[in-house]
Motif scaffolding. Structure first.
Motif, PDB file in Angstrom:
ATOM      1  N   ALA A 118       1.337  -6.477   6.537  1.00 27.56           N
ATOM      2  CA  ALA A 118       2.688  -6.140   5.618  1.00 27.56           C
ATOM      3  C   ALA A 118       2.117  -6.633   4.068  1.00 27.56           C
ATOM      4  O   ALA A 118       1.167  -7.674   3.909  1.00 27.56           O
ATOM      5  N   SER A 119       2.741  -5.933   3.146  1.00 29.42           N
ATOM      6  CA  SER A 119       2.134  -6.285   1.950  1.00 29.42           C
ATOM      7  C   SER A 119       3.390  -6.897   1.097  1.00 29.42           C
ATOM      8  O   SER A 119       4.552  -6.975   1.328  1.00 29.42           O
ATOM      9  N   ARG A 120       2.621  -7.853   0.139  1.00 29.31           N
ATOM     10  CA  ARG A 120       3.479  -8.469  -0.873  1.00 29.31           C
ATOM     11  C   ARG A 120       2.772  -8.443  -2.164  1.00 29.31           C
ATOM     12  O   ARG A 120       1.455  -7.850  -1.987  1.00 29.31           O
ATOM     13  N   THR A 121       3.419  -8.558  -3.380  1.00 27.15           N
ATOM     14  CA  THR A 121       2.855  -8.417  -4.685  1.00 27.15           C
ATOM     15  C   THR A 121       1.867  -9.523  -4.999  1.00 27.15           C
ATOM     16  O   THR A 121       1.171  -9.020  -6.047  1.00 27.15           O
ATOM     17  N   SER A 122       1.763 -10.625  -4.206  1.00 23.97           N
ATOM     18  CA  SER A 122       0.993 -11.664  -4.824  1.00 23.97           C
ATOM     19  C   SER A 122       0.270 -12.412  -3.740  1.00 23.97           C
ATOM     20  O   SER A 122       0.665 -12.348  -2.758  1.00 23.97           O
ATOM     21  N   GLN A 123      -0.795 -13.242  -3.950  1.00 22.89           N
ATOM     22  CA  GLN A 123      -1.405 -14.097  -3.056  1.00 22.89           C
ATOM     23  C   GLN A 123      -0.661 -14.987  -2.435  1.00 22.89           C
ATOM     24  O   GLN A 123      -0.504 -15.131  -1.323  1.00 22.89           O
ATOM     25  N   ALA A 124       0.264 -15.512  -3.350  1.00 27.07           N
ATOM     26  CA  ALA A 124       1.273 -16.659  -2.857  1.00 27.07           C
ATOM     27  C   ALA A 124       2.180 -15.897  -1.605  1.00 27.07           C
ATOM     28  O   ALA A 124       2.397 -16.698  -0.526  1.00 27.07           O
ATOM     29  N   HIS A 175      -1.782   0.784  14.687  1.00 25.04           N
ATOM     30  CA  HIS A 175      -1.750  -0.311  13.407  1.00 25.04           C
ATOM     31  C   HIS A 175      -0.682   0.388  12.370  1.00 25.04           C
ATOM     32  O   HIS A 175      -0.956   1.297  11.585  1.00 25.04           O
ATOM     33  N   ILE A 176       0.252  -0.385  12.261  1.00 21.82           N
ATOM     34  CA  ILE A 176       1.289  -0.175  11.071  1.00 21.82           C
ATOM     35  C   ILE A 176       1.407  -0.931   9.966  1.00 21.82           C
ATOM     36  O   ILE A 176       1.003  -2.167  10.061  1.00 21.82           O
ATOM     37  N   ALA A 177       1.118  -0.281   8.755  1.00 22.82           N
ATOM     38  CA  ALA A 177       1.347  -1.093   7.442  1.00 22.82           C
ATOM     39  C   ALA A 177       2.643  -1.014   6.785  1.00 22.82           C
ATOM     40  O   ALA A 177       3.043   0.157   6.765  1.00 22.82           O
ATOM     41  N   ILE A 178       3.080  -2.019   6.489  1.00 21.04           N
ATOM     42  CA  ILE A 178       4.402  -2.102   6.082  1.00 21.04           C
ATOM     43  C   ILE A 178       4.263  -2.400   4.546  1.00 21.04           C
ATOM     44  O   ILE A 178       3.882  -3.510   4.105  1.00 21.04           O
ATOM     45  N   ILE A 179       4.656  -1.348   3.702  1.00 20.60           N
ATOM     46  CA  ILE A 179       4.733  -1.774   2.068  1.00 20.60           C
ATOM     47  C   ILE A 179       5.942  -2.444   1.686  1.00 20.60           C
ATOM     48  O   ILE A 179       6.953  -1.731   1.712  1.00 20.60           O
ATOM     49  N   GLY A 180       6.102  -3.551   1.485  1.00 23.59           N
ATOM     50  CA  GLY A 180       7.183  -4.462   1.080  1.00 23.59           C
ATOM     51  C   GLY A 180       7.656  -5.052   2.264  1.00 23.59           C
ATOM     52  O   GLY A 180       8.583  -4.686   2.986  1.00 23.59           O
ATOM     53  N   ALA A 181       7.268  -6.301   2.254  1.00 26.94           N
ATOM     54  CA  ALA A 181       7.575  -7.376   3.480  1.00 26.94           C
ATOM     55  C   ALA A 181       8.759  -8.323   2.727  1.00 26.94           C
ATOM     56  O   ALA A 181       8.712  -9.545   2.835  1.00 26.94           O
ATOM     57  N   GLN A 236      -0.238 -10.583   9.250  1.00 25.18           N
ATOM     58  CA  GLN A 236      -1.373 -10.386   8.497  1.00 25.18           C
ATOM     59  C   GLN A 236      -0.779  -9.648   6.987  1.00 25.18           C
ATOM     60  O   GLN A 236      -0.126  -8.546   7.271  1.00 25.18           O
ATOM     61  N   GLY A 237      -1.368 -10.250   5.756  1.00 26.73           N
ATOM     62  CA  GLY A 237      -0.639  -9.477   4.765  1.00 26.73           C
ATOM     63  C   GLY A 237      -1.767  -9.131   3.933  1.00 26.73           C
ATOM     64  O   GLY A 237      -3.142  -9.488   3.969  1.00 26.73           O
ATOM     65  N   PHE A 238      -1.453  -8.209   2.902  1.00 26.28           N
ATOM     66  CA  PHE A 238      -2.414  -7.692   1.888  1.00 26.28           C
ATOM     67  C   PHE A 238      -1.683  -7.764   0.508  1.00 26.28           C
ATOM     68  O   PHE A 238      -0.376  -7.308   0.723  1.00 26.28           O
ATOM     69  N   VAL A 239      -2.284  -7.794  -0.513  1.00 26.27           N
ATOM     70  CA  VAL A 239      -1.538  -7.516  -1.911  1.00 26.27           C
ATOM     71  C   VAL A 239      -1.500  -6.022  -2.189  1.00 26.27           C
ATOM     72  O   VAL A 239      -2.233  -5.461  -1.914  1.00 26.27           O
TER      73      VAL A 239
END
Length: 276
Positions: A29-35, A3-9, A46-49
């Protein structure tokens, strides 16, 4: 399966996430906001803040996702005057990965780490220890190397992928030619297409262990020839910036090639024309 988490999509992180999914990996993968998370969901990712300036809950997030590999794909922000934060962000990311009991961390770094000398640059020619006593290393290089050192000292399996200038969709070099003060007939155009950036990072995930590699198109031409070819590719009549005859460094990808990575594009002119 990892399971790979990418910080900064972003420009690189998003297509990297999609590619890793096609290989069968679980990817978040991450983004900085819910949008931003909603935008990822629309692309079936699948995203996470994650805000690296406020990483308080990052370790808990990584642990809850069950990530065993973390890929950091976020720029230092030097052009926006935010570079000083970069080393701290990597220190915090490494700490979160450790606390979440991740097994491996991948840093997408930059050939900015190398000194300003007209030489062929292999991986051992840049380190934090060297930079601290050599005036040829820029302030930005020292920030990048400090960030890299956090990864090297993490105690986790790691790979640091030093990418040269990134080109590809929405980043055609013709757009940047006018911003350059000068181009040289003796300075190599050290460039990397998005396809090979994705390929090199994927190779690092799968095959590299506690290693640092350069990721740059193996064969290149001068910056003067490259940027003229870039303008020609889009039928631009804009003139080149001032053409000079000043030598500069050549980034060498031999180590990555010897490790087994096969580049999509072997020459920067080939990479330049890949996107029409």
């Amino acid at each position: 399966m990892k399971h790979i988490a990418i910080i900064g999509a972003g420009w690189l992180g998003l297509p990297l996430a999609k590619h890793l999914q096609t290989l069968g990996y679980q990817v978040s993968a991450s983004r900085t906001s819910q949008a931003g998370i909603e935008q990822l969901a629309a692309q079936e990712i699948q995203g996470f803040v994650c805000d690296l300036n406020n990483p308080l809950h990052l370790a808990d997030t990584l642990a809850s996702l069950g990530c065993d590999t973390v890929v950091g794909s976020f720029p230092p922000g030097f052009r926006r005057g935010q570079g000083d934060e970069y080393a701290q962000q990597w220190q915090d990311l490494v700490s979160a990965a450790q606390r979440a009991q991740c097994k491996k961390i991948i840093m997408i770094s930059s050939t900015t780490v190398y000194p300003s000398r007209a030489e062929a640059m292999t991986e051992q020619q840049a380190s934090l220890a060297l930079a601290q006593s050599d005036a040829d290393f820029s302030a930005n290089a020292k920030v990048m190397l400090q960030a890299e050192q956090s990864v090297l000292d993490s105690g986790l399996d790691y790979a640091v992928v030093r990418c040269s200038g990134l080109i590809g969709p929405d980043r055609h070099p013709s757009r940047f030619a006018a911003r350059l003060k000068q181009v040289s007939t003796l300075a190599p155009a050290n460039m990397l297409h998005l396809d090979d950036a994705i390929g090199a990072v994927t190779f690092a995930v799968e095959h590299l262990q506690s290693d640092v590699v350069n990721a740059t198109t193996p064969n290149t031409v001068s910056k003067a020839e490259f940027y003229q070819a870039a303008l020609d590719a889009v039928a631009s009549t804009d003139p080149l910036p001032a053409v000079v005859d000043v030598a500069d460094k050549l980034i060498v990808a031999d180590k990555l090639v010897c490790a087994g990575y096969q580049f999509h594009y072997l020459n920067t002119l080939e990479a330049l024309n890949a996107d029409g």
